[in-house]
Each structure stands twice: as structure tokens, then as C-alpha cells.
Design a protein around this motif. Sequence first.
Motif, PDB file in Angstrom:
ATOM      1  N   ASP A 205       0.341   1.939  -3.789  1.00  0.00           N
ATOM      2  CA  ASP A 205       0.832   1.675  -2.443  1.00  0.00           C
ATOM      3  C   ASP A 205       1.824   2.733  -1.989  1.00  0.00           C
TER       4      ASP A 205
ATOM      5  N   THR B  89      10.347  -1.462  -2.916  1.00  0.00           N
ATOM      6  CA  THR B  89       8.960  -1.803  -3.249  1.00  0.00           C
ATOM      7  C   THR B  89       8.648  -3.291  -3.096  1.00  0.00           C
TER       8      THR B  89
ATOM      9  N   GLU C 132       5.157  -3.811  -2.115  1.00  0.00           N
ATOM     10  CA  GLU C 132       4.218  -2.888  -2.755  1.00  0.00           C
ATOM     11  C   GLU C 132       3.818  -3.420  -4.131  1.00  0.00           C
TER      12      GLU C 132
END
Length: 226
Positions: free
Chosen positions: A50, A163, A166
Amino acid sequence: MATEVYLVRHGETMFNQLNKVQGWCDSPLTVKGIDDLKRTARALSQVHFDNMYSSDLKRAIDTVHLMKNANTVSEIGKIKKLPEFREVFFGSFEGDDIDQTWAQIGQTAGVGHETNVQKIINQVGIGNFREATKKADPRHLAENSAELNERMVRAISNLHQLTKNEKRVLVVSHGDFIKTLAIKYWDQNDGIHDIQFPNNGSVTRGIIHDDGTFEIVDYNKDAEDL
């Protein structure tokens, strides 16, 4: 959401080749380093990420771009640079001959004129080795265990914030920093004893859980093992 983290060590550099201490100081990737990284990049070319991140040192930035350019299943935008994932800082020893540096640290640690860093660590422990490095540094700028640990915790915390949405990311970092993360967060280690130094271009996998806790699940895998 838990996030899977692929930690990649940068490729071999000129200072690696010349046997010089390389922490926050930088040197370019060698031809061998680039060739080794291409193998890692091919092995990860079909892994969807990602996002990709990097230490802010050039050898790591060059490495992450090799990973990005080879990957055919990910849409990665601008690479965000994370200073917290820099290599361990060796203070006044940066750029010096490695054997001479380890000998100075070994004497400070009380093991005599020993130029093999692994033998020094085996005798005094990784924590005492860090303390001896700071003490032996004429300016006492080198990171000791407490300073390095604080930076590692901050690195994981910052990565967790970045993140949260992600599922899988790649982060290019450095050998001693990745090794120290594994000493702290790998369940196959007791958090005290030293472990093998990761190879250039190797991959270490970790997981950041929803609550921000981090664990290493796979350590120092070369391209052929991925």
C-alpha cells in the motif's frame, strides 16, 4: 487494522566495501549492492504494498526506489522519508576504519585489543557494547542503548500513525537498526542476547497491531528465501 511491515536493509555501499564505520554518514551503493538489490526487488515485484517508506539517508532512498520501480502490482506515490529509521549513530567514529574503531571500543569495554565486533559483543553483551561505544567516542555523541531504544519506540509509533489504513508496507532501513529492532521485538529472541547481523538487501517482516504494539515475525531473509 494490523499492518505487515517489510523491513529491507539497503544494498552494499562504498563504505561497507572499504571497511569504514557507517551510521548517519553516507556513501553510494556499489555495483554489487545494486545487483543484490535487484534480486530482492524481483523477489518482491509481485507483492502488493500500500505504501513504501525509507530512512532519510541516501543509500536507503536509492534502495527504496529500486524496490518501487521493480514492483508491478503496487501504485506507490512519493516516498516518505523517516529519519527515525536511520542507522545507529556512531558519533565521532563515523567514517573511521572499522577495525580500529572496534579495537578502541573493545579496550573501553575491558576486553583488550579486539577488532572482531561480534567477539566484543559476545563477551560484554549488546547493552554494554553500546555504552562502551558512547564512552570511547571522544565527543560522546554515539547512541547508547537508552537513546537508541527511545528512537526505536518513536520509529514504530510514527510508523503506526502513518500506516493505520495500510495493510502492507515496505520500509528501507539499515543493518544495525534492523538488528536492534529484532533484539527487542522478535519473539525468538529474549531481548538481551545479540543476533546475526542482517545481510545487505535482506528482508525482515514485522506486524504493527491495532493497538500499536510491534512484533518481528521473520528475520533476515535473502531474495531466494522469499
